[in-house]
Design a protein around this motif. Structure first.
Motif: not given
Length: 326
Positions: A122-134
């Motif tokens: 995934l690499g870096p995921v923005k906090t607003v997008d956590l938890p992250v989906g597929e």
């Protein structure tokens, strides 16, 4: 009778996948199903009749082995993790997967295949997008993440006779965790002889990760092989994150030792995300799986296994013959 093929059964996730599969088939009354382990060396506890020697780097040998096994289900956990070199990572994670899928494809037999992916894709995921989906766009920042992501993209592009799924496992921990991983390294240091307070060398402790018990991750791979939908990735985690510091504190408590934490910035990777959490709605809704082992139990079992391994090593050292003297 179905035939199951497992790769990487000597590795951390693979050995647990093998044990989980054995228990699952026994529980389901599928004693006639056959489990075959494929690899260069036969793992401990695997009979000669259940092992086929093949190198995932040897295409022709792999083709012959897959034709011989003729699997109905494949759980592919073989691969490498850091600190392997970039070349080793791409050969073991991407090219080996490509060769395995090709061997399965040219055999012509329908098979359901589950690959072990990684949150590093995934690499870096923005906090607003956590938890992250597929469906989050992957932008891997490390060679390991890129090698796994390339394998995932290629695998999910497969069409008949293969039904391929990817179990994108977040941060597996538990008994048998290698010392190349943070908690495995912490346990090794805590088990080393020396006086307290023990100087404990660590990296970045505030990083948050979705730590999942390796046995739960192994159960997810088996569940996907049976119930998952081909052509899909599935996030495998708990949906919650904890700091590395929490795991360190748990191990220190279990060890009973006093420590002096020494932070070494060289042990931290600036490309690693601050937080990582999986959205697991897809696998929970489409299979019978959900995580069941609490973090505290995982850390306790990790510590017990590490201590047993250290005691066995020390015992074997004591049994070494004394050197001859003139």
């Amino acid at each position: 009778m179905a035939t199951w093929l497992i790769t990487g059964a000597s590795g951390f996730l693979g050995r647990h996948a093998l044990e989980v599969l054995r228990l699952e088939l026994e529980r389901a009354g599928s004693s006639s199903d056959r489990i075959v382990v494929l690899g260069r060396n036969r793992p401990a506890g695997v009979s000669a009749s259940s092992f086929v020697s093949a190198d995932l780097g040897d295409a022709s040998g792999l083709d012959a082995a897959v034709r011989e096994i003729a699997p109905d289900f494949v759980i592919h956990t073989a691969g490498k993790t850091p600190p392997a070199t970039d070349d080793e990572l791409f050969h073991a994670n991407f090219w080996a997967t490509i060769r395995l899928l090709k061997a399965l494809r040219i055999s012509g037999k329908p098979a359901r295949v589950v690959l072990a992916g990684s949150a590093a894709e995934l690499g870096p995921v923005k906090t607003v997008d956590l938890p992250v989906g597929e469906d989050y766009p992957c932008q891997p920042m490390t060679a390991y993440g890129r090698s796994k992501w390339m394998a995932t993209v290629s695998a999910l592009a497969e069409v008949g006779p293969l039904e391929v799924m990817v179990a994108r496992v977040f941060n597996p921990i538990g008994p048998g965790l290698p010392e190349s991983q943070a908690f495995g390294q912490f346990a090794s240091q805590l088990l080393a002889p020396g006086t307290d307070p023990l100087p404990l060398i660590v990296g970045w402790l505030d990083a948050r990760r979705d730590f999942i018990d390796v046995r739960d991750a192994a159960r997810a791979m088996v569940a996907l092989a049976i119930q998952g939908q081909g052509g899909r990735a599935y996030h495998v985690g708990t949906g919650h994150s904890r700091t590395v510091h929490e795991g360190l504190d748990a191990l220190v408590r279990l060890s009973g030792r006093s420590v002096r934490v020494c932070i070494d910035p060289r042990l931290s990777n600036p490309r690693e995300p601050e937080d990582s959490r999986a959205r697991i709605d897809r696998i929970v809704s489409e299979t019978s799986w959900q995580p069941t082992i609490p973090f505290e139990q995982t850390m306790s079992d990790l510590w017990t296994a590490a201590r047993s391994r250290a005691e066995a090593l020390h015992a074997s050292d004591r049994l070494l013959p004394l050197p001859l003297t003139a």
